[in-house]
Scaffold this motif. Structure first.
Motif, short mmCIF file in Angstrom:
data_model
loop_
_atom_site.label_atom_id
_atom_site.label_comp_id
_atom_site.label_asym_id
_atom_site.label_seq_id
_atom_site.Cartn_x
_atom_site.Cartn_y
_atom_site.Cartn_z
N UNK A 163 0.81 -1.23 0.00
CA UNK A 163 0.00 0.00 0.00
C UNK A 163 0.84 1.28 0.00
N UNK A 164 2.15 1.16 0.00
CA UNK A 164 3.01 2.34 0.06
C UNK A 164 2.78 3.25 -1.15
N UNK A 165 2.68 2.70 -2.33
CA UNK A 165 2.47 3.53 -3.52
C UNK A 165 1.11 4.23 -3.47
N UNK A 166 0.09 3.51 -3.01
CA UNK A 166 -1.23 4.12 -2.86
C UNK A 166 -1.17 5.26 -1.84
N UNK A 167 -0.49 5.04 -0.74
CA UNK A 167 -0.37 6.07 0.29
C UNK A 167 0.31 7.31 -0.26
N UNK A 168 1.37 7.11 -1.04
CA UNK A 168 2.10 8.25 -1.62
C UNK A 168 1.19 9.01 -2.58
N UNK A 169 0.35 8.30 -3.32
CA UNK A 169 -0.56 8.95 -4.26
C UNK A 169 -1.63 9.77 -3.53
N UNK A 170 -1.92 9.41 -2.28
CA UNK A 170 -2.94 10.11 -1.49
C UNK A 170 -2.36 11.27 -0.68
N UNK A 171 -1.06 11.47 -0.76
CA UNK A 171 -0.39 12.49 0.04
C UNK A 171 -1.02 13.85 -0.20
N UNK A 172 -1.50 14.54 0.84
CA UNK A 172 -2.24 15.79 0.67
C UNK A 172 -1.43 16.97 0.15
N UNK A 173 -0.11 16.94 0.28
CA UNK A 173 0.68 18.06 -0.19
C UNK A 173 1.33 17.75 -1.53
N UNK A 174 1.03 16.59 -2.05
CA UNK A 174 1.71 16.17 -3.27
C UNK A 174 0.92 16.50 -4.51
#
Length: 174
Positions: A163-174
């Protein structure tokens, strides 16, 4: 700080009180120079234990690759058991250190991607930094992630390194 996070959500009209601890007079060590200094800072940490667990060795590279194209500076800490040079070439927007004082990073961070460990989670909450939690290996990380999402301090994704890639895609400042 996370009282009633498992209960019913307050009505949409309810005012939320956010706790934000004032930083000490010293801002701590100066962050290294990399990437676009005007871009928001995303702090990525999976705690001090993850790097010593062979089954989670790939999470660092996965997060770096997932955040490589975002318009943000990424500071990742990997713990004392991981050599940052072993991660290979870094994206332009990323800088990796074994360790950096978490409170000094969180004072400047726009968002944090983490594993939901107690110290990491509470540090981000105290600094008022939105977080994306990807629980990796213990049930308390799942509970912490659920509480963060329930109180509106960030969000959580499914447990596990996949789930790390999904989490990175959900990053609010990204």
């Amino acid at each position: 700080m996370l009282d009633h996070s498992g209960g019913l959500a307050p009505p949409a009209s309810a005012d939320f009180l956010r706790f934000h601890e004032r930083p000490p007079a010293s801002n701590g060590p100066r962050l290294p120079d990399w990437g676009d200094p005007a871009a928001p800072l995303v702090y990525v940490t999976f705690g001090s234990v993850t790097g010593s667990l062979p089954s989670f060795a790939g999470v660092f590279r996965q997060a770096l690759d997932a955040l490589a194209e975002v318009d943000a500076r990424v500071l990742m800490t990997v713990g004392r058991k991981v050599d940052p040079d072993a991660l290979g070439p870094l994206p332009f927007n990323a800088h990796v250190k074994q360790w950096w004082p978490q409170d000094a990073v969180l004072r400047r961070a726009a968002a944090m991607l983490g594993h939901g460990g107690f110290g990491t989670t509470m540090g981000a909450l105290a600094a008022g930094v939105r977080q994306v939690v990807v629980p990796l290996f213990t049930s308390d990380q799942v509970v912490n992630g659920d509480h963060v999402a329930a109180v509106g301090a960030g969000l959580t994704v499914e447990r596990g390194p996949t789930s790390v890639q999904l989490a990175a895609a959900e990053c609010p400042a990204c």
